[in-house]
Design an enzyme around this catalytic site. Structure first.
Site, PDB file in Angstrom:
ATOM      1  N   LEU A 445       0.130  -1.624  -0.436  1.00 25.56           N
ATOM      2  CA  LEU A 445      -0.213   0.033   0.317  1.00 25.56           C
ATOM      3  C   LEU A 445       0.855   1.243   0.021  1.00 25.56           C
ATOM      4  CD1 LEU A 445      -2.580  -0.802   2.687  1.00 25.56           C
ATOM      5  CD2 LEU A 445      -2.868  -1.037  -0.054  1.00 25.56           C
ATOM      6  N   GLY A 448       7.667   4.052   3.244  1.00 28.80           N
ATOM      7  CA  GLY A 448       8.104   5.597   3.988  1.00 28.80           C
ATOM      8  C   GLY A 448       9.260   5.313   4.993  1.00 28.80           C
ATOM      9  N   LYS A 449      10.104   6.542   5.600  1.00 25.62           N
ATOM     10  CA  LYS A 449      11.678   6.339   6.054  1.00 25.62           C
ATOM     11  C   LYS A 449      11.613   4.989   6.481  1.00 25.62           C
ATOM     12  CE  LYS A 449      15.011   9.148   8.279  1.00 25.62           C
ATOM     13  NZ  LYS A 449      14.793   8.287   9.667  1.00 25.62           N
ATOM     14  N   PHE A 450      10.528   4.150   7.126  1.00 25.60           N
ATOM     15  CA  PHE A 450      10.418   3.736   8.141  1.00 25.60           C
ATOM     16  C   PHE A 450      10.509   1.774   7.836  1.00 25.60           C
ATOM     17  CE2 PHE A 450       6.160   4.394   6.947  1.00 25.60           C
ATOM     18  CZ  PHE A 450       5.337   2.977   6.409  1.00 25.60           C
ATOM     19  N   GLY A 451       9.744   2.302   6.683  1.00 23.91           N
ATOM     20  CA  GLY A 451       9.498   0.510   6.666  1.00 23.91           C
ATOM     21  C   GLY A 451       8.488   0.044   5.299  1.00 23.91           C
ATOM     22  N   GLN A 452       7.603  -0.479   5.336  1.00 23.49           N
ATOM     23  CA  GLN A 452       6.284  -1.123   3.766  1.00 23.49           C
ATOM     24  C   GLN A 452       5.210  -0.992   4.523  1.00 23.49           C
ATOM     25  OE1 GLN A 452       8.452  -4.113   1.735  1.00 23.49           O
ATOM     26  NE2 GLN A 452       9.100  -2.020   0.398  1.00 23.49           N
ATOM     27  N   VAL A 453       4.521  -0.740   4.561  1.00 27.27           N
ATOM     28  CA  VAL A 453       2.479  -1.117   4.584  1.00 27.27           C
ATOM     29  C   VAL A 453       1.862  -1.991   3.802  1.00 27.27           C
ATOM     30  CG1 VAL A 453       0.604   0.193   5.426  1.00 27.27           C
ATOM     31  CG2 VAL A 453       2.791   1.505   5.616  1.00 27.27           C
ATOM     32  N   LYS A 468       2.165  -2.525   9.330  1.00 31.77           N
ATOM     33  CA  LYS A 468       3.537  -1.778   8.819  1.00 31.77           C
ATOM     34  C   LYS A 468       4.445  -2.368   9.183  1.00 31.77           C
ATOM     35  CE  LYS A 468       4.350   2.999   9.850  1.00 31.77           C
ATOM     36  NZ  LYS A 468       3.567   4.114  11.011  1.00 31.77           N
ATOM     37  N   ASP A 560       4.206  15.781  12.154  1.00 29.37           N
ATOM     38  CA  ASP A 560       4.055  15.638  10.723  1.00 29.37           C
ATOM     39  C   ASP A 560       2.805  15.304  10.255  1.00 29.37           C
ATOM     40  OD1 ASP A 560       4.777  14.898   8.451  1.00 29.37           O
ATOM     41  OD2 ASP A 560       4.714  12.445   8.418  1.00 29.37           O
TER      42      ASP A 560
END
Length: 865
Positions: A445, A448-453, A468, A560
């Site tokens: 979906l 992002g900077k954190f990883g993937q959804v 997430k 954010d």
């Protein structure tokens, strides 16, 4: 045409520039030919028919036009007349047209008689300079010939109506002026003072004049963007005006790769234009193409953006069903992984009743869905079983269909879905299982900077959720993930996305979130079927404030807030939720919080200045969101991130009269109360909810409203599409801002520089232009009376610009009164001798040299008593 022995014979006479007597200058002598060329070319048999030729058909016997005598370069003084002529042969009828720097010349001073085409220019100005092209055409083909007109300014030697025209131009002196009078000497000295310029020949010390006018290269209406469909031919065409010839060109792709010819690509350049042609264009050809044009005086460049568009890929996921009832349901899906090179305009939703396997059994539920979700309200029956699929479309066409949805059975009236009350889960991280033990993982979906959804579905219940998946390779990354999961346990509110579960193993960390199918609020607003007014905007802001008020009561700051993080619960209602608390932090008393992350357009000034943040930091972001919600424009958006950040730190914004024409003063006051430079002056959530703008749109205070224009909002979303990720660390942005200041050492433009390959190609242009000196026009012998003024003129080309020295009888021309040297950047060189004496007779040599070689030309000057 004349007959000779029954055969046609073509005579092509020589010609010269037709200048008015008083306007003739040295350039005309270039057109004179040797005595042999003055005679008719009687043996030139153009269009001759032999016995064999007579058997040809008329079409076969046609002769394409060709120039027996091409145009010639020339130079004239400003204000004088000049003309170009060319002798053309070929089968009749012939049509002739003229171009000036590639543009059609519309003038009555053109003619085509007896095979000679002429163009006359009256009282030439510097704007008349440039390249003139004569184009001849008949049914057999087309040919052209070009020449350059140089316009010069010469003030040293005034002309009179008595001026004669010869190999050397001169001014006849007064009969009484057989000797150089004291007055004449004074005029000569005065003339020298007026034109003192460093001479090319320091040994001789005559005065030199060098001219330089206008830009070296100027592009003529160049294209900014070219768009073609896949498989079509793409042509990037740039015309330009060059102040001198020759020119050298190269094309650079994405400032990285030199464009060269190949199986699908060709590059063609001339003295007035350059083209790149790509046959069977493909998506890989998309990008920026920069043409660099150089002549001996300098260079210029222009960039053309090529877009190769195709129909989009199918939607990346199968449709997911939600909000199932007896006769309606909500579908949601993920957009295509590749949009075809141009924006996706919408989606077509197709439905098929289970048990009908024929291709034609698929029917359209809608062909104009603008979002990645759709509420199917008609055509469905209780107990019916259906499958759905979706196609994306853009300006180039419609995609293939997505994967089919799972079969869905419509509910009966007895199974009518109950309204579920909000229920919240306090999550404990499961360290014994993986998320995949309980959930099926479907399409991606987001990233992002954190990883993937990813979209996921529960293996037992079928519940659709969002997973997430954290990038948690280091201890620091795992700590950040645990921090977000812990914060979510404190944020149980209807306006906030909820955490449902969490899993941590050595290989991965996953937070399971509720799946919200309605899509981003701003994307929903621009839907043609969706209401967008000031009251609806106020209601959205009210919901956001209610959610953030709860967050702030927990002493948590989001940090954010932006349009992407405000989403709709479903596709039909107006309920929203706030998502993505990945950058959120809990405030601790007595421990200032300083952060270096955010999005430039929405971040508050204290973040950029690396000052302590607080709950007020979120209020600034809400003010920006409200500004965009009402106007479709971003209040602080600059041409680049550095400029945007500068606007934010200065708190510089204004309510554009056109964009806020239909917006109330209360709304403007509400925004202004949030966008305060000083944190202490901003409204809190409670104060914002009590603001007169919020109160004025309660159900008890209804008033006529006007729909807001969605055009600017659509443009805003299109820009955001390409800027959503990759710029989260504002420490780097601050450094970029500093390095871009004019007073900063090593400051540079925002655009990346050329690659080494591109730099080498551009540098090679200069080498391509280099040539040893060569005389295009040589000196001519002349005989002049005593007291006259002689102008010895020649035209020399070469690069680097040759150094010119003048010799008389093998000795350097001595610097004396009445001797002037003129040297122009176009290569025109003159030696002017005023008040001639018999001692001025002799052989004059012009010697031109540069690092590549040397050339000389000479002429005899005889001064008669």
């Amino acid at each position: 045409m004349e007959k000779d022995g029954g055969k046609p014979k073509t005579y092509v006479s020589t010609f010269r520039l037709a200048l008015k007597p008083q306007a003739r200058s040295f350039c005309v002598e270039e057109q004179r030919e040797d005595a042999t060329k003055r005679t008719f070319m009687g043996n030139n048999k153009l269009g001759v028919s032999s016995a064999t030729d007579s058997r040809r058909t008329p079409v076969q016997a046609l002769e394409a036009p060709h120039f027996k005598q091409p145009l010639r370069d020339c130079a004239v003084c400003e204000g004088r007349d000049a003309s170009f002529q060319g002798a053309i042969a070929g089968s009749r009828p012939l049509s002739v047209s003229w171009l000036h720097n590639g543009k059609r010349v519309h003038s009555s001073n053109t003619s085509f008689q007896n095979g000679v085409a002429s163009l006359t220019l009256s009282q030439c100005s510097h704007g008349d300079g440039g390249t003139y092209t004569c184009v001849a055409e008949n049914t057999a083909g087309k040919r052209s010939s070009s020449a350059v007109l140089h316009i010069t300014t010469t003030k040293e030697i005034p002309r009179t109506s008595n001026q004669l025209h010869s190999e050397v131009t001169f001014k006849v002196g007064s009969p009484k002026n057989t000797e150089l009078s004291s007055a004449s000497k004074e005029r000569s000295v005065h003339r020298e003072e007026e034109v003192k310029v460093p001479t090319a020949n320091r040994d001789t010390n005559p005065q030199t004049k060098v001219s330089s006018k206008g830009p070296p290269v100027e592009f003529v209406d160049p294209p900014e963007q070219v768009e073609v469909r896949v498989g079509e031919q793409a042509r990037l065409h740039c015309e330009f005006r060059s102040s001198s010839v020759p020119v050298a060109c190269c094309w650079i792709y994405k400032k990285n790769k030199v464009v060269v010819g190949g199986p699908r690509m060709s590059v063609r350049s001339s003295e007035t234009q350059s083209d790149v042609e790509i046959s069977q264009a493909c998506p890989e050809d998309t990008g920026s193409y920069t043409v660099v044009v150089r002549n001996v005086k300098g260079s210029a460049q222009h960039t053309v953006s090529l877009g190769v568009i195709d129909r989009p890929d199918p939607p990346a996921s199968q449709p997911v069903i939600a909000q199932l009832s007896t006769e309606s349901l909500v579908l949601s899906w993920t957009g295509p992984s590749y949009d075809g090179g141009t924006a996706v305009l919408g989606y077509k939703v197709e439905v098929r009743q289970e048990g009908q396997d024929e291709p034609e059994s698929w029917t359209e539920a809608t062909s104009r869905c603008k979002n990645t979700s759709y509420h199917v309200l008609s055509g469905l029956e209780p107990h019916g079983q259906y499958r759905f699929r979706v196609r994306a479309y853009n300006s180039a066409g419609v995609s293939e269909p997505s994967q089919e949805s799972e079969c869905v059975k419509m509910a009966t009236k007895e199974e009518k879905k109950k309204e579920e009350s909000e229920s919240y889960v306090t999550v404990t991280i499961d360290t014994n299982h993986k998320a995949k033990d309980f959930y099926n993982v479907h399409e991606k979906l987001g990233v992002g900077k954190f990883g993937q959804v990813f979209r996921m579905s529960h293996k037992d219940t079928g519940q659709v959720v969002a997973g997430k998946f954290y990038r948690a390779r280091t201890a620091k990354e795992r700590t950040a993930a645990r921090k977000e999961i812990s914060l979510m346990n404190s944020l149980h509110h209807p306006k906030l996305a909820q955490c449902l579960a969490a899993y941590e193993t050595r290989a991965e960390m996953v937070m399971v979130m509720e799946y919200i199918a309605g899509g981003e609020l701003f994307a929903r607003i621009v839907d043609d079927n969706f209401e967008h007014t000031e009251p609806t905007s106020a209601r959205y802001m009210q919901q956001i404030l209610e959610g953030m008020q709860y967050v702030h009561k927990q002493n948590i700051v989001h940090l954010d807030l932006k349009p992407e993080n405000i989403v709709c619960v479903d596709t039909t209602g107006t309920r929203i939720k706030i998502i993505d608390f990945g950058l959120a932090s809990e405030l601790e008393e007595g421990k200032p919080l300083l952060v270096m992350h955010g999005t430039p357009e929405f971040v508050a000034p204290e973040v950029i200045n690396y000052e302590p943040v607080g709950l007020e930091t979120d209020m600034w972001s809400l003010g920006v969101i409200c500004f965009i919600l009402l106007s479709g424009e971003s209040p602080f958006q600059g041409n680049n991130d550095a400029e945007t950040l500068a606007h934010v730190t200065a708190a510089q914004f204004e309510f554009d009269e056109e964009s806020f024409e239909d917006i109330s003063d209360e709304a403007k006051g509400f925004i202004s109360s949030l966008l305060k430079r000083d944190q202490r002056c901003r409204l809190s959530c409670a104060e914002a909810l009590a603001h007169p703008w919020m109160v004025s749109f309660t159900p008890l205070n209804r008033r006529p409203t006007k729909s807001l224009n969605k055009g600017k909002m659509k443009r805003f979303l299109a820009k955001r599409k390409w800027k959503k990720t990759g710029k989260a660390v504002l420490a780097l942005q601050r450094m970029a801002n500093l390095s871009n200041r004019p007073d900063s050492p090593g400051s540079s433009s925002e655009e990346p520089g050329w690659s080494q390959e591109a730099e080498e190609a551009i540098q090679s242009l200069d080498k391509q232009l280099q040539s040893e000196p060569r005389f295009q026009r040589t000196l001519r012998d002349a005989t002049l009376p005593k007291g006259a003024t002689a102008r010895l003129t020649c035209l020399v080309n070469g690069y680097p610009q040759p150094e010119v020295k003048w010799l008389q009888n093998d000795e350097p021309v001595s610097g004396s009164v009445g001797v002037t040297v003129e040297q122009h950047e176009d290569g025109l060189c003159s030696l002017v001798l005023a008040d001639l004496e018999p001692s001025d007779s002799g052989v004059y040599v012009c010697r031109a040299s540069n690092k590549l070689g040397e050339a000389m030309c000479s002429a005899k000057l005889k001064v008669e008593m």
